[in-house]
Motif scaffolding. Sequence first.
Motif, mmCIF file in Angstrom:
data_model
loop_
_atom_site.group_PDB
_atom_site.id
_atom_site.type_symbol
_atom_site.label_atom_id
_atom_site.label_comp_id
_atom_site.label_asym_id
_atom_site.label_seq_id
_atom_site.Cartn_x
_atom_site.Cartn_y
_atom_site.Cartn_z
ATOM 1 N N ALA A 244 18.661 -1.739 43.940
ATOM 2 C CA ALA A 244 18.911 -1.904 45.375
ATOM 3 C C ALA A 244 17.627 -1.794 46.192
ATOM 4 C CB ALA A 244 19.924 -0.867 45.842
ATOM 5 N N SER A 245 16.474 -1.821 45.515
ATOM 6 C CA SER A 245 15.156 -1.750 46.167
ATOM 7 C C SER A 245 14.936 -0.431 46.898
ATOM 8 C CB SER A 245 14.964 -2.932 47.139
ATOM 9 O OG SER A 245 15.085 -4.156 46.464
ATOM 10 N N SER A 246 15.467 0.638 46.345
ATOM 11 C CA SER A 246 15.213 1.974 46.855
ATOM 12 C C SER A 246 14.477 2.772 45.783
ATOM 13 C CB SER A 246 16.525 2.679 47.219
ATOM 14 O OG SER A 246 17.183 2.014 48.273
ATOM 15 N N PHE A 247 13.768 3.802 46.221
ATOM 16 C CA PHE A 247 13.032 4.658 45.300
ATOM 17 C C PHE A 247 13.707 6.018 45.214
ATOM 18 C CE2 PHE A 247 9.972 1.484 46.541
ATOM 19 C CZ PHE A 247 9.211 1.270 45.397
ATOM 20 N N HIS A 248 13.845 6.511 43.964
ATOM 21 C CA HIS A 248 14.486 7.798 43.738
ATOM 22 C C HIS A 248 13.723 8.562 42.660
ATOM 23 C CE1 HIS A 248 17.969 6.507 46.085
ATOM 24 N NE2 HIS A 248 17.901 5.353 45.426
ATOM 25 N N PRO A 249 13.695 9.899 42.746
ATOM 26 C CA PRO A 249 12.984 10.680 41.731
ATOM 27 C C PRO A 249 13.716 10.677 40.397
ATOM 28 C CG PRO A 249 14.090 12.137 43.292
ATOM 29 C CD PRO A 249 14.243 10.746 43.829
ATOM 30 N N ALA A 250 12.954 10.545 39.332
ATOM 31 C CA ALA A 250 13.480 10.692 37.971
ATOM 32 C C ALA A 250 13.216 12.115 37.506
ATOM 33 C CB ALA A 250 12.823 9.670 37.050
ATOM 34 N N ALA A 251 13.527 12.409 36.252
ATOM 35 C CA ALA A 251 13.343 13.754 35.724
ATOM 36 C C ALA A 251 11.868 14.153 35.779
ATOM 37 C CB ALA A 251 13.854 13.821 34.293
ATOM 38 N N PRO A 252 11.579 15.357 36.240
ATOM 39 C CA PRO A 252 10.182 15.807 36.301
ATOM 40 C C PRO A 252 9.641 16.200 34.938
ATOM 41 C CG PRO A 252 11.639 17.551 37.045
ATOM 42 C CD PRO A 252 12.512 16.350 36.802
ATOM 43 N N HIS A 253 8.324 16.148 34.807
ATOM 44 C CA HIS A 253 7.609 16.561 33.601
ATOM 45 C C HIS A 253 6.699 17.718 33.997
ATOM 46 C CE1 HIS A 253 8.372 12.617 31.385
ATOM 47 N NE2 HIS A 253 8.776 12.374 32.618
ATOM 48 N N ARG A 254 6.890 18.874 33.403
ATOM 49 C CA ARG A 254 6.078 20.038 33.762
ATOM 50 C C ARG A 254 5.169 20.422 32.593
ATOM 51 N NH1 ARG A 254 7.954 26.241 34.945
ATOM 52 N NH2 ARG A 254 6.000 26.943 35.923
ATOM 53 N N TYR A 255 3.921 20.765 32.933
ATOM 54 C CA TYR A 255 2.926 21.142 31.935
ATOM 55 C C TYR A 255 2.240 22.438 32.359
ATOM 56 C CZ TYR A 255 3.647 16.302 30.611
ATOM 57 O OH TYR A 255 4.231 15.109 30.247
ATOM 58 N N LEU A 256 2.009 23.305 31.392
ATOM 59 C CA LEU A 256 1.317 24.567 31.617
ATOM 60 C C LEU A 256 0.030 24.579 30.803
ATOM 61 C CD1 LEU A 256 4.352 27.032 31.375
ATOM 62 C CD2 LEU A 256 3.348 26.028 33.445
ATOM 63 N N ARG A 257 -1.023 25.136 31.391
ATOM 64 C CA ARG A 257 -2.333 25.147 30.724
ATOM 65 C C ARG A 257 -2.606 26.540 30.148
ATOM 66 N NH1 ARG A 257 -6.422 21.522 30.566
ATOM 67 N NH2 ARG A 257 -8.558 22.267 30.294
ATOM 68 N N ARG A 258 -2.839 26.573 28.845
ATOM 69 C CA ARG A 258 -3.173 27.812 28.153
ATOM 70 C C ARG A 258 -4.330 27.548 27.194
ATOM 71 N NH1 ARG A 258 2.394 27.680 27.194
ATOM 72 N NH2 ARG A 258 2.027 27.382 24.944
ATOM 73 N N ASP A 259 -5.323 28.428 27.248
ATOM 74 C CA ASP A 259 -6.470 28.326 26.333
ATOM 75 C C ASP A 259 -7.134 26.954 26.389
ATOM 76 O OD1 ASP A 259 -5.942 30.951 25.409
ATOM 77 O OD2 ASP A 259 -4.459 30.174 24.002
ATOM 78 N N GLY A 260 -7.207 26.394 27.599
ATOM 79 C CA GLY A 260 -7.885 25.114 27.783
ATOM 80 C C GLY A 260 -7.098 23.898 27.379
ATOM 81 N N LEU A 261 -5.789 24.055 27.116
ATOM 82 C CA LEU A 261 -4.957 22.938 26.680
ATOM 83 C C LEU A 261 -3.684 22.868 27.519
ATOM 84 C CD1 LEU A 261 -5.183 23.467 22.802
ATOM 85 C CD2 LEU A 261 -6.480 21.809 24.169
ATOM 86 N N TRP A 262 -3.207 21.632 27.742
ATOM 87 C CA TRP A 262 -1.943 21.421 28.446
ATOM 88 C C TRP A 262 -0.791 21.411 27.441
ATOM 89 C CZ3 TRP A 262 -1.651 22.047 33.445
ATOM 90 C CH2 TRP A 262 -2.758 21.768 34.259
ATOM 91 N N HIS A 263 0.225 22.220 27.732
ATOM 92 C CA HIS A 263 1.410 22.330 26.888
ATOM 93 C C HIS A 263 2.629 21.853 27.672
ATOM 94 C CE1 HIS A 263 -0.481 25.119 23.849
ATOM 95 N NE2 HIS A 263 -1.315 25.263 24.862
ATOM 96 N N ILE A 264 3.572 21.273 27.006
ATOM 97 C CA ILE A 264 4.834 20.906 27.636
ATOM 98 C C ILE A 264 5.603 22.179 27.970
ATOM 99 C CG2 ILE A 264 7.054 19.763 27.277
ATOM 100 C CD1 ILE A 264 5.631 17.790 25.477
ATOM 101 N N ALA A 265 6.102 22.244 29.192
ATOM 102 C CA ALA A 265 6.819 23.439 29.634
ATOM 103 C C ALA A 265 8.317 23.322 29.435
ATOM 104 C CB ALA A 265 6.512 23.718 31.108
ATOM 105 N N ASP A 266 8.796 22.142 28.991
ATOM 106 C CA ASP A 266 10.233 21.959 28.767
ATOM 107 C C ASP A 266 10.410 21.035 27.568
ATOM 108 O OD1 ASP A 266 9.709 19.384 29.707
ATOM 109 O OD2 ASP A 266 10.330 19.879 31.732
ATOM 110 N N GLN A 267 11.571 20.441 27.429
ATOM 111 C CA GLN A 267 11.889 19.665 26.226
ATOM 112 C C GLN A 267 11.543 18.186 26.330
ATOM 113 O OE1 GLN A 267 12.808 21.169 23.362
ATOM 114 N NE2 GLN A 267 12.315 22.954 24.616
ATOM 115 N N ARG A 268 11.109 17.713 27.515
ATOM 116 C CA ARG A 268 10.716 16.320 27.607
ATOM 117 C C ARG A 268 9.370 16.144 26.924
ATOM 118 N NH1 ARG A 268 13.585 17.209 32.010
ATOM 119 N NH2 ARG A 268 11.894 18.270 33.074
ATOM 120 N N VAL A 269 9.233 15.118 26.144
ATOM 121 C CA VAL A 269 8.040 14.930 25.325
ATOM 122 C C VAL A 269 7.183 13.835 25.924
ATOM 123 C CG1 VAL A 269 7.173 14.339 23.042
ATOM 124 C CG2 VAL A 269 9.266 15.691 23.263
ATOM 125 N N GLY A 270 5.940 14.163 26.270
ATOM 126 C CA GLY A 270 5.040 13.176 26.857
ATOM 127 C C GLY A 270 4.397 12.321 25.805
#
Length: 276
Positions: A244-270
């Motif tokens: 319908a030519s509208s924009f809507h948010p999809a599921a968010p992707h959250r990442y946490l940084r530990r020891d210089g690396l980004w880790h997935i904070a949930d079950q969605r896989v990047g």
Amino acid sequence: MTRLVHLTDLHFGRERADLVAPLQEAVRACAPDLVIVSGDLSHRARRAQFHRAMAFLRGLDLPFLTIPGNHDVPLFNLVARMLFPFRGYCRAVPGSMTPEAELGPLRIFSANTADPHSLRRGILRGRDLKRICAGMRRTPEGGVNILVCHHPLREPPGFERGETKGAAQALPQMRAAGLQIVLSGHLHHWAIGLGITPDTPQPILQVQTGTALCGRVGETDHGFSVLDIQPGDVTVTPWLADEASSFHPAAPHRYLRRDGLWHIADQRVGTGVSPL
């Protein structure tokens, strides 16, 4: 928390007219601290196309930062392409082609990867690499270094074409200088958290956003990314265009940084594939 909106590949001159107003409305609704546009404002680097792109961006009534893409270089005018490839862009877009910004703990750097000697592929120039690395090394402890470029520095599965000359050699240097996040476009394809899986954290969070407005036949990945950032914690939310030519948010992707690396904070896989 700092909020960024990442737009890329507007392609005014070949844009989806039905998406222009909804896109403006959706970006305003997100209320970002800064809108980042990673190239291809125009489709053929023509004055009227740049004018429409800038009218769109100014109409957001939000601070924005832009860099050129390969489509912002003349295609058919070979004299202009070789002798003054970025004249049209610079006349339309005030300021530097490699702007920088500082927002709280965020330090935003950019590289102009458009290469007049190639129709599609890009280049990470040595002078840009030197400038970016020097700037990132000056970022205070606890800061977040972000790089904006049109061409991807690493390509998702199915797009391994070596799009950006010099990227593979530059990434280790930028990682050592403190690079944490890369925002890019060009492919008209989504790849959020490229290479990051539950078992393989990565030092750099790469966000490849789909095209905002391109109306070429076959284009389907229309949208933009919203990044909510604080040191060590990033949430990327793709906003996608519907039928319908509208924009809507999809599921968010959250990442946490530990020891210089980004880790997935949930079950969605990047994995570098589209979130659609």
